[in-house]
Design a protein around this motif. Sequence first.
Motif, mmCIF file in Angstrom:
data_model
loop_
_atom_site.group_PDB
_atom_site.id
_atom_site.type_symbol
_atom_site.label_atom_id
_atom_site.label_comp_id
_atom_site.label_asym_id
_atom_site.label_seq_id
_atom_site.Cartn_x
_atom_site.Cartn_y
_atom_site.Cartn_z
ATOM 1 N N ILE A 124 0.841 -1.201 0.000
ATOM 2 C CA ILE A 124 0.000 0.000 0.000
ATOM 3 C C ILE A 124 0.873 1.248 0.000
ATOM 4 N N LEU A 125 1.931 1.243 0.812
ATOM 5 C CA LEU A 125 2.863 2.372 0.856
ATOM 6 C C LEU A 125 3.534 2.574 -0.499
ATOM 7 N N ARG A 126 3.944 1.476 -1.125
ATOM 8 C CA ARG A 126 4.674 1.538 -2.402
ATOM 9 C C ARG A 126 3.739 1.497 -3.609
ATOM 10 N N ASN A 127 2.436 1.460 -3.360
ATOM 11 C CA ASN A 127 1.442 1.381 -4.439
ATOM 12 C C ASN A 127 1.710 0.192 -5.352
ATOM 13 N N PHE A 128 2.108 -0.938 -4.721
ATOM 14 C CA PHE A 128 2.364 -2.186 -5.445
ATOM 15 C C PHE A 128 3.410 -2.003 -6.554
ATOM 16 N N GLY A 129 4.303 -1.031 -6.363
ATOM 17 C CA GLY A 129 5.367 -0.802 -7.340
ATOM 18 C C GLY A 129 4.912 -0.113 -8.609
ATOM 19 N N MET A 130 3.739 0.514 -8.578
ATOM 20 C CA MET A 130 3.223 1.226 -9.750
ATOM 21 C C MET A 130 3.352 2.731 -9.519
ATOM 22 N N PRO A 131 4.333 3.377 -10.163
ATOM 23 C CA PRO A 131 4.609 4.787 -9.878
ATOM 24 C C PRO A 131 3.522 5.747 -10.355
ATOM 25 N N HIS A 132 3.403 6.861 -9.632
ATOM 26 C CA HIS A 132 2.583 8.003 -10.020
ATOM 27 C C HIS A 132 3.456 8.965 -10.833
ATOM 28 N N PRO A 133 2.875 10.012 -11.410
ATOM 29 C CA PRO A 133 3.677 10.978 -12.180
ATOM 30 C C PRO A 133 4.817 11.586 -11.373
ATOM 31 N N GLU A 134 4.560 11.857 -10.082
ATOM 32 C CA GLU A 134 5.607 12.470 -9.260
ATOM 33 C C GLU A 134 6.798 11.537 -9.088
ATOM 34 N N GLY A 135 6.568 10.233 -9.206
ATOM 35 C CA GLY A 135 7.686 9.296 -9.141
ATOM 36 C C GLY A 135 8.601 9.447 -10.340
ATOM 37 N N TYR A 136 8.010 9.554 -11.516
ATOM 38 C CA TYR A 136 8.815 9.726 -12.729
ATOM 39 C C TYR A 136 9.473 11.099 -12.764
ATOM 40 N N ARG A 137 8.792 12.100 -12.236
ATOM 41 C CA ARG A 137 9.407 13.438 -12.187
ATOM 42 C C ARG A 137 10.542 13.481 -11.168
ATOM 43 N N LYS A 138 10.408 12.734 -10.081
ATOM 44 C CA LYS A 138 11.513 12.622 -9.130
ATOM 45 C C LYS A 138 12.714 11.958 -9.811
ATOM 46 N N ALA A 139 12.435 10.882 -10.551
ATOM 47 C CA ALA A 139 13.509 10.190 -11.265
ATOM 48 C C ALA A 139 14.196 11.132 -12.248
ATOM 49 N N LEU A 140 13.420 11.905 -12.990
ATOM 50 C CA LEU A 140 13.994 12.822 -13.972
ATOM 51 C C LEU A 140 14.812 13.913 -13.294
ATOM 52 N N ARG A 141 14.335 14.393 -12.167
ATOM 53 C CA ARG A 141 15.087 15.416 -11.416
ATOM 54 C C ARG A 141 16.469 14.895 -11.046
ATOM 55 N N LEU A 142 16.529 13.654 -10.586
ATOM 56 C CA LEU A 142 17.816 13.067 -10.210
ATOM 57 C C LEU A 142 18.685 12.784 -11.429
ATOM 58 N N MET A 143 18.055 12.436 -12.551
ATOM 59 C CA MET A 143 18.819 12.185 -13.774
ATOM 60 C C MET A 143 19.466 13.471 -14.283
ATOM 61 N N LYS A 144 18.723 14.552 -14.266
ATOM 62 C CA LYS A 144 19.278 15.835 -14.719
ATOM 63 C C LYS A 144 20.414 16.273 -13.804
ATOM 64 N N GLN A 145 20.259 16.023 -12.523
ATOM 65 C CA GLN A 145 21.323 16.347 -11.580
ATOM 66 C C GLN A 145 22.565 15.511 -11.895
ATOM 67 N N ALA A 146 22.359 14.235 -12.212
ATOM 68 C CA ALA A 146 23.474 13.363 -12.572
ATOM 69 C C ALA A 146 24.170 13.866 -13.826
ATOM 70 N N ASP A 147 23.399 14.316 -14.799
ATOM 71 C CA ASP A 147 23.984 14.838 -16.040
ATOM 72 C C ASP A 147 24.817 16.084 -15.757
ATOM 73 N N LYS A 148 24.328 16.915 -14.855
ATOM 74 C CA LYS A 148 25.038 18.158 -14.509
ATOM 75 C C LYS A 148 26.378 17.863 -13.853
ATOM 76 N N PHE A 149 26.416 16.859 -12.985
ATOM 77 C CA PHE A 149 27.639 16.559 -12.233
ATOM 78 C C PHE A 149 28.401 15.349 -12.789
ATOM 79 N N ASN A 150 28.029 14.920 -13.997
ATOM 80 C CA ASN A 150 28.745 13.864 -14.712
ATOM 81 C C ASN A 150 28.794 12.559 -13.912
ATOM 82 N N ARG A 151 27.635 12.172 -13.384
ATOM 83 C CA ARG A 151 27.521 10.908 -12.660
ATOM 84 C C ARG A 151 26.783 9.880 -13.522
ATOM 85 N N PRO A 152 27.305 8.680 -13.677
ATOM 86 C CA PRO A 152 26.562 7.630 -14.378
ATOM 87 C C PRO A 152 25.236 7.351 -13.672
ATOM 88 N N ILE A 153 24.265 6.889 -14.438
ATOM 89 C CA ILE A 153 22.940 6.587 -13.905
ATOM 90 C C ILE A 153 22.702 5.090 -14.018
#
Length: 325
Positions: A124-153
């Motif tokens: 119930i907490l994890r929504n059975f592993g089915m992400p909401h839009p904010e989950g994908y936007r959180k992922a994208l936020r971290l990906m852009k940060q990784a791109d900025k600081f040259n970190r592999p994803i």
Amino acid sequence: MAPGLEFEKPINELKAKIKELKQFMDEKGIDLSVELERLQNRLIELEKETYSHMTPWERVQIARHMDRPTTLDYIPSLFTDFIECHGDRLYGDDAAIVAGIGKYHGRPVTIIGEQRGRDTKENILRNFGMPHPEGYRKALRLMKQADKFNRPIITFIDTKGAFPGKAAEERGQSEAIARNLMEMSGLTVPIVCVVIGEGASGGALAISIGNQILMLENSWYSVISPEGAAALLWKDAGQAERAAETMKITGPDLKELGIIDTLIPEVLGGAHHDPKAQAVIIDQYLCEALNQLSTLSREAIRDQRLAKFRAIGEYGMAHDDILNK
């Protein structure tokens, strides 16, 4: 430990016989070691025979096993100094996606993975592993940060799909997935994706636009679940086994089709039998993938990713030829 799967019934029955024989020997003090050895050798043969000739549907069942290791099981075994980050800076946090920063063999990396629960409360907490839009936007936020600081994803895919509820659609589920596809295609740091369980539809694709896609041999990766495909094709979700065979959704078939780059072998019987040993195997392939990509320039990394996805699929005839038929 969860009960065994239906196709594992002969194995579990033999294990039960071995256990009973050991108890009988201890209680009665009778030496039946020859019979015990015979049963143990038969068990080894039966396990090899069963697990080396699994059908696509049996692999799907293993991918769904409730004890199968998740993203949070692998992170402590593969990474050090992991710091989880929360929130998309727009709406809220989504526990169905775990994202953060850690070190992989001493090198800073960004880690993103889909996360399901072990029991009802956690699901119930994890929504059975089915992400909401904010989950994908959180992922994208971290990906852009990784791109900025040259970190592999590094991403871990394990979802039945993006959450299809009304609230998720109102908050832009489709837009969030589409934006991730667009943004990931243009990132200039290495992206290695690992399918560790179920990989369904856009919910999986939204974090798997990578330079290399690795896949555990008992996972599946497809535009739709076998049940969903069966319901659409034959109006009968009960034909999921037939759909799994027809759709070519498991690792061996996807490797042959060129959809994934590397098939990672699993411990005998599936990753849930020995998660730590499975993490060691994943580490070998993950390290090799990152080492290969580390020799490329940032522009070459982006170009290689684009070329990889453009090369997927075969076309029988040109568009103009179709129109002229």
